[in-house]
Design a protein around this motif. Sequence first.
Motif, PDB file in Angstrom:
ATOM      1  N   LYS A   1     -13.232  22.562 -46.829  1.00 44.82           N
ATOM      2  CA  LYS A   1     -13.418  23.886 -46.254  1.00 44.82           C
ATOM      3  C   LYS A   1     -13.926  23.725 -44.825  1.00 44.82           C
ATOM      4  O   LYS A   1     -14.620  22.752 -44.513  1.00 44.82           O
ATOM      5  CB  LYS A   1     -14.420  24.718 -47.074  1.00 44.82           C
TER       6      LYS A   1
ATOM      7  N   SER B   1     -19.317  33.110 -44.800  1.00 48.60           N
ATOM      8  CA  SER B   1     -18.568  31.986 -45.343  1.00 48.60           C
ATOM      9  C   SER B   1     -19.527  31.140 -46.163  1.00 48.60           C
ATOM     10  O   SER B   1     -20.732  31.176 -45.962  1.00 48.60           O
ATOM     11  CB  SER B   1     -17.945  31.165 -44.218  1.00 48.60           C
TER      12      SER B   1
ATOM     13  N   VAL C   1     -10.369  22.126 -41.980  1.00 47.86           N
ATOM     14  CA  VAL C   1      -9.862  21.849 -43.325  1.00 47.86           C
ATOM     15  C   VAL C   1      -8.899  20.667 -43.276  1.00 47.86           C
ATOM     16  O   VAL C   1      -8.066  20.552 -42.360  1.00 47.86           O
ATOM     17  CB  VAL C   1      -9.162  23.094 -43.901  1.00 47.86           C
TER      18      VAL C   1
END
Length: 300
Positions: A66, A23, A218
């Motif tokens: 994110k 990620s 998020v």
Amino acid sequence: MGVIFIPVGLVTLRASHCVIIHSMVVEIVDRYDIDCVPEPSRMDKVSYIQDDSIPKNCSRFMKVHKYMKAPIYIYYQLDNYYQNHRRYVKSRSDKQLLDGQKYHDTSSCQPVESNNNRPIVPCGLIAWSLFNDTFKFIREGAELIVNRKNIAWKSDRGHKFGKNIYPFNFQNGTLIGGGKLNPEIPLSDQEDLIVWMRTSALPSFRKLYGRIEEDLDVDDVVVVNLMNNYNTYSFGGKKKLVLSTSSWLGGKNDFLGHACVFVGCSSLSLAIIFMLLHVKYRRPYGDMSYLPWNRKSFSG
């Protein structure tokens, strides 16, 4: 060298952006030095920051775009701040940081060496200008606990700052530089100071403030209640607050990768240029007859 440095640089750049679980390294950066000055004071920010009667509290909102996996590192970033200035860098006493008032030769700390004929511990401009903005983080009405332990290098805590050395006569003069220190806590445990004393080589730098050891999802909104105490307005500096995840290489920092790619490309380019010059302007072979063992003897 080019064959080595270019791949290393590309791997470093990728690692700077991606963590092990593939990620992205997530960063939230918020510049707050201007917005945290009240509208009536923005024409004269220096007077505002130097006036203790004006409250310096400010609230900021940082939205998470994110998913951020703990630990989430909190940094403060200063721009246009030249910690590498020769006079500033030299204004400290490493022996005093380790031995305290037992060490008397603190002339290197000028102009912050003593006050009222008493030594200052820690002395010098670096300690005097300690960053002193503070931050509290709130999510959904609950305060996020910030771990402020082990933010400094272990070697610095163990070998450069005395375990039985306490601040003395610090920030007691008429001109206050930055943050104050708790006189009941030894220098080896004053991790804010230890982090600050490791000066930066560049005018834009980040220093670790702490860690949030909870994941942020998020669309979470983190409310930051901060105290805008530190004066960067006198020299046109900027202050930013950074929340960041990390990779095996650390936070998001492309400098090392770009430097390796640049060195690799430069080495490869120079190698190609010298090869072409060698091919076009080939050096003629020497005349073997001029070698000492091939010369004719002219004796007799």
